[in-house]
Design a protein around this motif. Structure first.
Motif, PDB file in Angstrom:
ATOM      1  N   ASN A 149       0.846  -1.187   0.000  1.00  0.00           N
ATOM      2  CA  ASN A 149       0.000   0.000   0.000  1.00  0.00           C
ATOM      3  C   ASN A 149       0.885   1.241   0.000  1.00  0.00           C
ATOM      4  O   ASN A 149       1.644   1.476   0.945  1.00  0.00           O
ATOM      5  CB  ASN A 149      -0.921   0.012   1.217  1.00  0.00           C
ATOM      6  CG  ASN A 149      -1.887   1.171   1.187  1.00  0.00           C
ATOM      7  OD1 ASN A 149      -2.171   1.734   0.130  1.00  0.00           O
ATOM      8  ND2 ASN A 149      -2.419   1.532   2.337  1.00  0.00           N
ATOM      9  N   ALA A 203      -2.746  -2.740   2.580  1.00  0.00           N
ATOM     10  CA  ALA A 203      -3.425  -2.728   1.292  1.00  0.00           C
ATOM     11  C   ALA A 203      -4.791  -3.382   1.430  1.00  0.00           C
ATOM     12  O   ALA A 203      -5.009  -4.241   2.289  1.00  0.00           O
ATOM     13  CB  ALA A 203      -2.580  -3.470   0.249  1.00  0.00           C
ATOM     14  N   ARG A 204      -5.723  -2.966   0.601  1.00  0.00           N
ATOM     15  CA  ARG A 204      -7.099  -3.489   0.698  1.00  0.00           C
ATOM     16  C   ARG A 204      -7.132  -5.003   0.582  1.00  0.00           C
ATOM     17  O   ARG A 204      -7.881  -5.668   1.293  1.00  0.00           O
ATOM     18  CB  ARG A 204      -7.970  -2.852  -0.391  1.00  0.00           C
ATOM     19  CG  ARG A 204      -8.281  -1.388  -0.160  1.00  0.00           C
ATOM     20  CD  ARG A 204      -9.369  -0.918  -1.116  1.00  0.00           C
ATOM     21  NE  ARG A 204      -8.925  -1.013  -2.495  1.00  0.00           N
ATOM     22  CZ  ARG A 204      -8.340  -0.033  -3.166  1.00  0.00           C
ATOM     23  NH1 ARG A 204      -8.087   1.113  -2.558  1.00  0.00           N
ATOM     24  NH2 ARG A 204      -7.986  -0.177  -4.424  1.00  0.00           N
ATOM     25  N   ARG A 205      -6.320  -5.548  -0.315  1.00  0.00           N
ATOM     26  CA  ARG A 205      -6.308  -6.999  -0.514  1.00  0.00           C
ATOM     27  C   ARG A 205      -5.839  -7.717   0.742  1.00  0.00           C
ATOM     28  O   ARG A 205      -6.452  -8.698   1.180  1.00  0.00           O
ATOM     29  CB  ARG A 205      -5.411  -7.353  -1.704  1.00  0.00           C
ATOM     30  CG  ARG A 205      -5.343  -8.851  -1.983  1.00  0.00           C
ATOM     31  CD  ARG A 205      -4.338  -9.136  -3.100  1.00  0.00           C
ATOM     32  NE  ARG A 205      -4.261 -10.555  -3.366  1.00  0.00           N
ATOM     33  CZ  ARG A 205      -5.006 -11.199  -4.241  1.00  0.00           C
ATOM     34  NH1 ARG A 205      -5.917 -10.535  -4.927  1.00  0.00           N
ATOM     35  NH2 ARG A 205      -4.865 -12.498  -4.441  1.00  0.00           N
ATOM     36  N   ARG A 206      -4.754  -7.210   1.343  1.00  0.00           N
ATOM     37  CA  ARG A 206      -4.224  -7.840   2.551  1.00  0.00           C
ATOM     38  C   ARG A 206      -5.206  -7.718   3.706  1.00  0.00           C
ATOM     39  O   ARG A 206      -5.365  -8.641   4.509  1.00  0.00           O
ATOM     40  CB  ARG A 206      -2.879  -7.206   2.925  1.00  0.00           C
ATOM     41  CG  ARG A 206      -1.753  -7.592   1.989  1.00  0.00           C
ATOM     42  CD  ARG A 206      -0.437  -6.995   2.457  1.00  0.00           C
ATOM     43  NE  ARG A 206       0.656  -7.361   1.576  1.00  0.00           N
ATOM     44  CZ  ARG A 206       1.380  -8.463   1.692  1.00  0.00           C
ATOM     45  NH1 ARG A 206       1.125  -9.314   2.674  1.00  0.00           N
ATOM     46  NH2 ARG A 206       2.368  -8.728   0.856  1.00  0.00           N
ATOM     47  N   LYS A 207      -5.870  -6.581   3.803  1.00  0.00           N
ATOM     48  CA  LYS A 207      -6.832  -6.384   4.882  1.00  0.00           C
ATOM     49  C   LYS A 207      -8.011  -7.343   4.721  1.00  0.00           C
ATOM     50  O   LYS A 207      -8.503  -7.932   5.696  1.00  0.00           O
ATOM     51  CB  LYS A 207      -7.324  -4.937   4.883  1.00  0.00           C
ATOM     52  CG  LYS A 207      -8.175  -4.582   6.088  1.00  0.00           C
ATOM     53  CD  LYS A 207      -8.489  -3.096   6.108  1.00  0.00           C
ATOM     54  CE  LYS A 207      -9.313  -2.752   7.359  1.00  0.00           C
ATOM     55  NZ  LYS A 207      -9.620  -1.307   7.405  1.00  0.00           N
ATOM     56  N   ALA A 208      -8.468  -7.536   3.469  1.00  0.00           N
ATOM     57  CA  ALA A 208      -9.585  -8.456   3.224  1.00  0.00           C
ATOM     58  C   ALA A 208      -9.178  -9.887   3.561  1.00  0.00           C
ATOM     59  O   ALA A 208      -9.960 -10.641   4.152  1.00  0.00           O
ATOM     60  CB  ALA A 208     -10.009  -8.354   1.760  1.00  0.00           C
ATOM     61  N   ASN A 217      -9.132 -10.269   7.360  1.00  0.00           N
ATOM     62  CA  ASN A 217     -10.492 -10.343   7.913  1.00  0.00           C
ATOM     63  C   ASN A 217     -11.122 -11.697   7.591  1.00  0.00           C
ATOM     64  O   ASN A 217     -11.835 -12.271   8.432  1.00  0.00           O
ATOM     65  CB  ASN A 217     -11.358  -9.222   7.318  1.00  0.00           C
ATOM     66  CG  ASN A 217     -10.922  -7.849   7.801  1.00  0.00           C
ATOM     67  OD1 ASN A 217     -10.294  -7.721   8.846  1.00  0.00           O
ATOM     68  ND2 ASN A 217     -11.239  -6.808   7.034  1.00  0.00           N
ATOM     69  N   TRP A 266      -1.484   0.724   7.861  1.00  0.00           N
ATOM     70  CA  TRP A 266      -2.415   1.040   6.771  1.00  0.00           C
ATOM     71  C   TRP A 266      -2.227  -0.002   5.681  1.00  0.00           C
ATOM     72  O   TRP A 266      -1.593   0.241   4.681  1.00  0.00           O
ATOM     73  CB  TRP A 266      -2.120   2.430   6.237  1.00  0.00           C
ATOM     74  CG  TRP A 266      -3.185   3.027   5.372  1.00  0.00           C
ATOM     75  CD1 TRP A 266      -4.210   2.389   4.767  1.00  0.00           C
ATOM     76  CD2 TRP A 266      -3.306   4.409   5.022  1.00  0.00           C
ATOM     77  NE1 TRP A 266      -4.975   3.265   4.058  1.00  0.00           N
ATOM     78  CE2 TRP A 266      -4.445   4.519   4.191  1.00  0.00           C
ATOM     79  CE3 TRP A 266      -2.566   5.546   5.318  1.00  0.00           C
ATOM     80  CZ2 TRP A 266      -4.848   5.748   3.657  1.00  0.00           C
ATOM     81  CZ3 TRP A 266      -2.969   6.754   4.791  1.00  0.00           C
ATOM     82  CH2 TRP A 266      -4.097   6.857   3.972  1.00  0.00           C
TER      83      TRP A 266
END
Length: 352
Positions: free
Chosen positions: A278, A340-345, A348, A338
């Motif tokens: 990110n 990256a969106r992919r890693r956060k998804a 989760n 903060w």
């Protein structure tokens, strides 16, 4: 046009104005030392963004990244100082340093194409140390780098008769060398961010991510993993080469002691702590890990003020608190501040 679009524009204008006013505000509030720290933070942003291409996008663990920083710095220093009797203009030297660093990136990447994980980390670590030792010993039989004494009297950035190392006045404001370099470093950092974002959203960026997630699957989908890996090493090294040239002109002196393994580890920590992959997270990590160690230097005066004496040596306590902060961060935010969106998804999904 969405209703939020005008507000976004206003927000960007406000951010731009704050960045332009930052060196003057920082000097008024915290002193000139912190303007210098801000300049260094901008250099580390460029370094962290370059390493993020290799580690965050392509998933190639590089522990010798500081070597490219050294290559760029010495390219500038050798050709813009009395060491070789040359004083080339920086508009030639910065691109040249970037290209030479990119070549070194390819030279590092070519023999390591089949390596991943710990093995790749060991090889890149060795590469970084080889470069440092080489710079330390290229003072005989022919003195090229001046060995451990380093190179002095390096030319500052200069366009025509305008030198960034001198104080200038404009519109009632006084621009010292620290202010001048701040704006150049800011422009380079912003350009690095733009390039990183464009790479992230490009076919090349998606190919790097595919290699990071599953190299075999990426190859089966027609991605030339060999060329993509070499490109990642070359692009990351380019960022390091430019930052190295700027560093040499800013310092006016460099030596092999400026390019230790601990510096590579610190840049890697910036990438991991901020959020691998990110761009915004990496920028945040670079700023935090540049500012935090310096801010912790005030622990000594605080002990003196609160307790009347210094119980723990400030340097020891500073590194202890710094290390503790990193450990806690990795325990409670393993994907970074903060991510990256992919890693956060993915995180989760694993938690759920």
């Amino acid at each position: 046009m969405s209703a939020s679009a005008p507000w976004r524009r206003v927000a960007w204008v406000v951010i731009a104005l704050l960045l332009l006013a930052a060196p003057f505000l920082i000097e008024i509030l915290f002193g000139r030392t912190w303007v210098r720290i801000t300049d260094v933070a901008l250099l580390f942003i460029m370094l962290a963004l370059g390493l993020n291409i290799v580690v965050g996008f392509a998933g190639l663990l590089d522990l010798g990244y500081i070597a490219f920083f050294a290559v760029g710095a010495y390219c500038y220093a050798l050709l813009a100082s009395p060491q070789l009797g040359m004083h080339w203009p920086f508009l030639v030297l910065l691109p040249l340093g970037a290209m030479v660093a990119a070549v070194f990136g390819i030279l590092l990447g070519a023999p390591t194409l089949r390596l991943r994980g710990d093995y790749l980390a060991i090889v890149t670590l060795g590469f970084g140390e080889i470069i440092r030792v080489l710079l330390n010993n290229l003072n005989r039989p022919v003195n090229i780098t001046n060995g451990p004494q380093g190179i002095t009297l390096i030319d500052p950035l200069q366009i025509g008769g305008f030198s960034l190392a001198q104080t200038h006045s404009f519109a009632g404001l006084t621009f010292t060398a620290l202010h001048n370099y701040y704006f150049v470093f800011l422009a380079c950092a912003v350009l690095s961010i733009i390039i990183s974002r464009r790479l992230e959203d490009s076919r090349i960026g998606r190919a790097w991510v595919a290699i990071r997630e599953d190299e075999l699957a990426a190859a089966s989908m027609g991605i030339n993993t060999r060329n993509m890996k070499l490109l990642a090493f070359a692009m990351g090294a380019t960022f390091g080469g430019v930052a190295g040239g700027l560093f040499a002109s800013f310092q006016g002196f460099i030596s092999p002691e400026s390019f230790h393994l601990i510096d590579s580890i610190m840049v890697l920590c910036m990438v991991v702590l901020g959020g691998m992959g990110n761009v915004a997270g990496v920028v945040l990590g670079a700023v935090l890990l540049t500012v935090l160690p310096e801010a912790l230097r005030y622990i000594g005066p605080l002990q003196q003020r609160w307790f009347g004496e210094v119980f723990i040596d400030p340097s020891d306590l500073r590194m202890l608190l710094f290390g503790l902060a990193l450990v806690l961060m990795m325990l409670f935010r393993p994907s970074g501040i903060w991510p990256a969106r992919r890693r956060k998804a993915e995180e989760n999904h694993a938690a759920g």
